[in-house]
Design a protein around this motif. Structure first.
Motif, mmCIF file in Angstrom:
data_model
loop_
_atom_site.group_PDB
_atom_site.id
_atom_site.type_symbol
_atom_site.label_atom_id
_atom_site.label_comp_id
_atom_site.label_asym_id
_atom_site.label_seq_id
_atom_site.Cartn_x
_atom_site.Cartn_y
_atom_site.Cartn_z
ATOM 1 N N ILE A 1 25.617 42.256 18.462
ATOM 2 C CA ILE A 1 24.269 42.564 18.937
ATOM 3 C C ILE A 1 23.246 41.686 18.228
ATOM 4 O O ILE A 1 22.379 41.080 18.852
ATOM 5 C CB ILE A 1 23.949 44.060 18.730
ATOM 6 N N SER B 1 21.518 38.406 20.136
ATOM 7 C CA SER B 1 20.068 38.517 20.311
ATOM 8 C C SER B 1 19.346 37.334 19.664
ATOM 9 O O SER B 1 18.449 36.736 20.263
ATOM 10 C CB SER B 1 19.551 39.819 19.710
ATOM 11 N N ASP C 1 20.156 34.062 21.613
ATOM 12 C CA ASP C 1 19.401 34.005 22.865
ATOM 13 C C ASP C 1 17.919 33.710 22.606
ATOM 14 O O ASP C 1 17.292 32.957 23.358
ATOM 15 C CB ASP C 1 19.542 35.309 23.644
#
Length: 184
Positions: free
Chosen positions: A86, A90, A93
């Motif tokens: 996660i 994140s 990105d």
């Protein structure tokens, strides 16, 4: 007394942004110098130079066809590790959205918020189609918040979006500054 207060506020509006910018740059340089303090040199800014050289060297090595498979394997492991995936995905990105080959904030738009009145909001198209949720009539627009490093993603009808012929960096600066900076 009121005139002195106005002078103070005018001076504060000039000194505060310059002072905070200088302080942040100084703090980052000092942190980098402390990070590389084991080099036995007391040269201000050497940490920044070493960090830039190391990051450039990593980029050079990463582009090598021999190292590429190891990076792919490492990325797969990071994507499959609970909780780490996660955080990593994140951050990856987010960085890819601003720099790299897959920049996402490169299509500034003006969005009509309500058909009943002339209220508009500036943002960036991040997904030109929402066919994944079977809504081809929608697209994804990211609206950064002013004076903050946050924002909101809104799915809006395509007909409410007007693409702007402006550099993305200027539109982002305009939005983040709360509309204070100039466009064009």
């Amino acid at each position: 007394m009121r005139q002195y207060l106005n002078y103070f506020l005018s001076g504060f509006l000039i000194v505060a942004p310059i002072g905070l910018t200088a302080y942040i740059l100084f703090a980052v340089l000092r942190w980098l110098d402390d990070l590389f303090a084991g080099l036995s040199f007391d040269v201000p800014g050497l940490g920044l130079l070493v960090a830039v050289l190391l990051i450039t060297a990593v980029g050079f090595v990463a582009k090598s066809f021999l190292v590429r498979p190891f990076l792919i394997i490492t990325e797969r492991v990071l994507h499959r590790t609970p909780l780490v995936s996660i955080i990593y995905s994140s951050l990856k990105d987010l960085f890819d959205a601003f720099v790299g080959d897959n920049q996402k904030f490169n299509r500034p738009v003006l969005v009509r918020l309500n058909a009943a009145d002339d209220v508009f909001k500036m943002g960036f198209v991040t997904q030109p189609s929402m066919s994944a949720i079977t809504r081809d009539d929608l697209l994804a627009v990211y609206f950064p918040h002013s004076y903050n490093f946050s924002g909101e993603l809104v799915l809006v009808p395509i007909e409410n979006v007007t693409y702007l012929e402006l550099p993305s960096s200027e539109v982002m600066k305009f939005i983040v500054s709360g509309g204070v900076s100039r466009l064009g």
